[in-house]
Scaffold this active site. Structure first.
Site, short mmCIF file in Angstrom:
data_model
loop_
_atom_site.label_atom_id
_atom_site.label_comp_id
_atom_site.label_asym_id
_atom_site.label_seq_id
_atom_site.Cartn_x
_atom_site.Cartn_y
_atom_site.Cartn_z
N LYS A 291 0.81 -1.22 0.00
CA LYS A 291 0.00 0.00 0.00
C LYS A 291 0.85 1.28 0.00
O LYS A 291 2.06 1.22 0.25
CB LYS A 291 -0.94 -0.03 1.20
N PHE B 85 -16.30 3.26 6.10
CA PHE B 85 -14.88 3.54 5.84
C PHE B 85 -14.53 3.55 4.35
O PHE B 85 -13.39 3.83 3.98
CB PHE B 85 -13.99 2.54 6.57
N ARG C 287 -1.17 -14.36 4.48
CA ARG C 287 -1.91 -13.74 5.59
C ARG C 287 -1.13 -13.86 6.90
O ARG C 287 -1.12 -12.94 7.71
CB ARG C 287 -3.31 -14.33 5.70
N ARG D 162 2.93 -6.15 9.10
CA ARG D 162 2.19 -5.02 9.67
C ARG D 162 2.78 -4.55 11.00
O ARG D 162 2.81 -3.35 11.28
CB ARG D 162 0.72 -5.37 9.80
N ASN E 298 -2.06 0.25 6.78
CA ASN E 298 -1.53 -1.00 7.36
C ASN E 298 -0.62 -1.78 6.41
O ASN E 298 -0.50 -2.99 6.50
CB ASN E 298 -2.66 -1.87 7.90
N HIS F 166 -2.12 -5.45 1.58
CA HIS F 166 -3.39 -6.15 1.40
C HIS F 166 -3.06 -7.55 0.92
O HIS F 166 -2.12 -7.74 0.14
CB HIS F 166 -4.25 -5.47 0.33
#
EC number: 2.7.4.6
Length: 143
Positions: free
Chosen positions: A11, A59, A87, A104, A114, A117
């Site tokens: 991100k 959001f 993950r 993270r 964060n 993704h």
């Protein structure tokens, strides 16, 4: 165990921190291969389409605004149990709850910014990979 593909997005917050290489290294050291990768600056339309399932959530507007605030690195990872492995590497969505040593925990500041993704299922992964990459752009590497 099956060889899977999953989508990963580094991100804007992590791109701005210049930690792209460190994040990719973690994927590779965990046995995941990068089979497609590109850096893009998402438009409102592209980000909104990607997160369409959240359109009615409070959001959504902030999420799209954040995802269009700077370039992102979109990649397809391939390997044994790629979805779960990615993950695990990412850690909890909220970096304050993420285990030490996860992406993270190490690189994210807030639940919004964060760092990464990752697809949450093989079904989501197939849809998300197809959203960003054509078949010709994905180069299988698993043996």
């Amino acid at each position: 165990m099956a060889v899977e593909r999953t989508l990963s997005i580094i991100k804007p917050d992590a791109v701005a921190k210049n930690v792209i290489g460190e994040i990719v290294t973690r994927f590779e050291k965990a046995g995941l291969s990068v089979v497609a990768m590109k850096m893009v600056h998402l438009s409102d339309e592209k980000a909104g389409g990607f997160y369409a399932e959240h359109k009615e959530r409070p959001f959504f507007k902030d999420l799209v605004g954040f995802m269009t605030s700077g370039p992102v690195v979109v990649q397809v990872l391939e390997g044994e149990d790629a979805v779960a492995k990615n993950r695990d590497l990412m850690g909890a969505t909220n970096p304050k709850e993420a285990e030490a040593g996860t992406i993270r925990a190490d690189f994210a500041e807030t639940i919004d910014a964060n760092a990464v993704h990752g697809s949450d299922s093989t079904e989501s992964a197939a849809r998300e990979v197809a959203y960003f990459f054509s078949d010709e752009e994905v180069c299988p590497r698993a043996s």
